[in-house]
Design an enzyme around this catalytic site. Structure first.
Site, short mmCIF file in Angstrom:
data_model
loop_
_atom_site.label_atom_id
_atom_site.label_comp_id
_atom_site.label_asym_id
_atom_site.label_seq_id
_atom_site.Cartn_x
_atom_site.Cartn_y
_atom_site.Cartn_z
N LYS A 1 0.76 -1.17 0.09
CA LYS A 1 0.04 -0.03 -0.06
C LYS A 1 0.82 1.33 0.08
O LYS A 1 0.62 2.31 -0.55
CB LYS A 1 -0.81 0.05 1.05
CG LYS A 1 -2.21 -0.92 0.91
CD LYS A 1 -3.46 -0.42 1.84
CE LYS A 1 -4.25 -1.44 1.52
NZ LYS A 1 -5.83 -1.34 2.45
N LYS B 1 -3.83 -10.34 -7.08
CA LYS B 1 -5.20 -10.60 -6.36
C LYS B 1 -6.19 -9.71 -6.93
O LYS B 1 -6.08 -8.49 -7.52
CB LYS B 1 -4.82 -10.14 -4.97
CG LYS B 1 -6.02 -10.47 -3.90
CD LYS B 1 -5.78 -9.91 -2.58
CE LYS B 1 -6.03 -8.49 -2.64
NZ LYS B 1 -6.04 -7.98 -1.04
N LYS C 1 -10.74 -4.37 -5.70
CA LYS C 1 -11.47 -3.25 -6.00
C LYS C 1 -10.73 -2.07 -6.26
O LYS C 1 -11.27 -1.21 -6.75
CB LYS C 1 -12.73 -2.90 -4.93
CG LYS C 1 -12.30 -2.62 -3.40
CD LYS C 1 -12.97 -2.73 -2.36
CE LYS C 1 -12.65 -3.27 -1.00
NZ LYS C 1 -13.04 -3.98 -0.13
P1 TYM Z 1 -10.54 -6.64 3.22
O1 TYM Z 1 -11.97 -5.39 3.46
O2 TYM Z 1 -9.77 -5.99 2.23
O3 TYM Z 1 -11.36 -7.92 2.48
C1 TYM Z 1 -12.50 -8.34 3.20
C2 TYM Z 1 -12.28 -10.09 3.34
O4 TYM Z 1 -11.99 -10.38 1.75
C3 TYM Z 1 -11.02 -11.29 1.74
N1 TYM Z 1 -10.68 -11.04 0.16
C4 TYM Z 1 -10.42 -11.82 -0.59
N2 TYM Z 1 -10.30 -13.18 -0.59
C5 TYM Z 1 -10.25 -13.84 -1.89
N3 TYM Z 1 -9.62 -13.20 -3.01
C6 TYM Z 1 -9.49 -11.97 -2.98
N4 TYM Z 1 -9.11 -11.45 -4.02
C7 TYM Z 1 -9.87 -11.19 -1.86
N5 TYM Z 1 -9.94 -9.86 -1.60
C8 TYM Z 1 -10.27 -9.61 -0.15
C9 TYM Z 1 -9.96 -10.63 2.57
O5 TYM Z 1 -9.09 -11.49 2.89
C10 TYM Z 1 -10.90 -10.31 4.05
O6 TYM Z 1 -11.18 -11.64 4.76
N6 TYM Z 1 -7.89 -6.02 7.28
C11 TYM Z 1 -9.07 -6.65 6.71
C12 TYM Z 1 -10.32 -5.93 7.44
C13 TYM Z 1 -10.30 -6.31 8.76
C14 TYM Z 1 -10.43 -7.52 9.63
C15 TYM Z 1 -10.48 -7.20 10.69
C16 TYM Z 1 -10.63 -8.84 9.06
C17 TYM Z 1 -10.23 -5.23 9.71
N7 TYM Z 1 -10.18 -5.99 11.01
C18 TYM Z 1 -10.52 -8.24 11.85
C19 TYM Z 1 -10.70 -9.77 9.86
C20 TYM Z 1 -10.64 -9.62 11.26
C21 TYM Z 1 -9.15 -6.11 5.24
O7 TYM Z 1 -8.66 -5.14 4.87
O8 TYM Z 1 -9.93 -6.97 4.42
#
Ligand code: TYM
Length: 336
Positions: free
Chosen positions: A120, A202, A205
């Site tokens: 990032k 990956k 969005k």
């Molecule tokens: P975030 O918001 O980027 O994504 C949410 C969830 O979607 C999964 N994900 C994917 N899985 C498979 N293929 C992909 N291309 C893909 N893109 C996203 C992510 O692994 C995630 O599970 N830091 C986290 C949000 C968060 C969180 C937490 C998660 C904040 N606090 C506590 C678990 C527990 C994040 O940015 O996910």
């Protein structure tokens, strides 16, 4: 004889998602699909992680709209706010408060190794803020406040989960037992959905190329068109192989949505060309997402009902979060 599992025996689950009106098929297959299927068996807490979103610049009115739409989308996917706790992170101040205590028990060197921070900060060199750096500590607080056994996430969050575990173990050893050490719950199929335009990346969005990713709320036509344009190879044989990352990604997506194994998919499309296969994947994904879009369009219209639900969610979340936070405060030596 059948045994009923009482609520107190149920294992606990916690997960969060950053707010974006454009949640992707990757979010769905990597995480959200599991959230939905886990709600019967587990005691679940889910949140819209809006505090995490401001680590990159946000236009306030857009952020507000995305928080609403993400909450509405979780409801549309079938997360039941009666059965689970469904809330917005910024409405429960213990997340930031615990994050400070945990920050003072986390080393700079550990945070420097986080690959998401490196990615990032390379992407936003004009805004490498301290929040972006300490993001995994806030995520550890999100998790540890609710003492979950399992955290359903996609593969990209594995490193953050590991650091949350390390922080919990270290805190417990230093001050006495407060936190449960959670396990990541990563799906066998769909843990890493790749870009449709560059299968070495990956699906995200934030990808500048809108053909690279499918949004859960995309129209049927857009979904099918994006799959038709997906980058593959010239062999024209539906076969799962590391040498064929584009087609393997499509097989993974088709498997994750239908529940069929990669071998079954290969057999189903034996002798058929990529055109047929891409169309089948597009139609299958569009069919699976159509009812979600329909429900979302209804739910998002009623802001009042949404507000009632997220406020109730925050109240329920606060009960658990404040208990854990005060326990941690006492252990550290603060007066209460
Ligand atoms: P975030 O918001 O980027 O994504 C949410 C969830 O979607 C999964 N994900 C994917 N899985 C498979 N293929 C992909 N291309 C893909 N893109 C996203 C992510 O692994 C995630 O599970 N830091 C986290 C949000 C968060 C969180 C937490 C998660 C904040 N606090 C506590 C678990 C527990 C994040 O940015 O996910």
């Amino acid at each position: 004889m059948c045994q009923q599992i009482s609520d107190t025996q149920k294992k606990k689950v916690l997960s969060c998602i950053q707010p974006s009106g454009m949640l992707t098929l990757g979010n769905y297959l990597g995480a959200l699909k599991n959230w939905v299927s886990m709600q019967d068996e587990f005691d679940c807490t889910f949140a819209v992680a809006d505090l995490h979103a401001i680590t990159v610049r946000q236009e306030p009115s857009e952020l507000r709209a995305r928080i609403y739409s993400t909450y509405a989308l979780l409801l549309a996917l079938g997360i039941d706010p009666e059965k689970n706790i469904l809330f917005i992170q910024s409405q429960v101040p213990e997340h930031t408060a615990l994050s400070w205590i945990l920050s003072c028990n986390t080393q700079f060197g550990e945070m420097s190794r986080m690959t998401q921070f490196k990615d990032k900060s390379a992407k936003h060199p004009e805004n490498i803020n301290v929040g972006l750096f300490s993001y995994p500590v806030l995520m550890a607080a999100d998790i540890l406040l609710y003492k979950p056994d399992l955290v359903p996430v996609g593969a990209d969050q594995k490193q953050h989960l590991e650091i949350a575990r390390d922080i919990a173990i270290r805190f417990n050893n230093k001050y006495g037992e407060v936190f449960t050490v959670p396990e990541a719950y990563i799906p066998k199929t769909g843990a890493r959905v790749m870009s449709l335009q560059d299968p070495s990346k990956k699906m995200s969005k934030s990808d500048d190329n809108p053909n690279a990713w499918v949004a859960i709320l995309d129209s049927r036509d857009d979904i099918i068109r994006k799959f038709k344009r997906a980058v593959t190879d010239s062999e024209a044989c539906v076969r799962f192989s590391p040498e064929k990352p584009g087609i393997s990604n499509l097989i993974t997506i088709y498997s994750a949505v239908t529940g069929k194994s990669a071998e079954q998919v290969e057999r189903e499309f034996d002798g058929k060309g990529y055109g047929d296969f891409k169309l089948a994947v597009g139609e299958t994904v569009a069919d699976a997402l159509a009812p979600v879009k329909q429900r979302y369009d209804e739910i998002i219209k009623d802001k009042k009902a949404l507000e009632t639900l997220y406020r109730e969610g925050a109240q329920k979340a606060s009960k658990t979060a404040s208990k854990t936070y005060f326990k941690a405060m006492k252990k550290v030596g603060f007066v209460i």
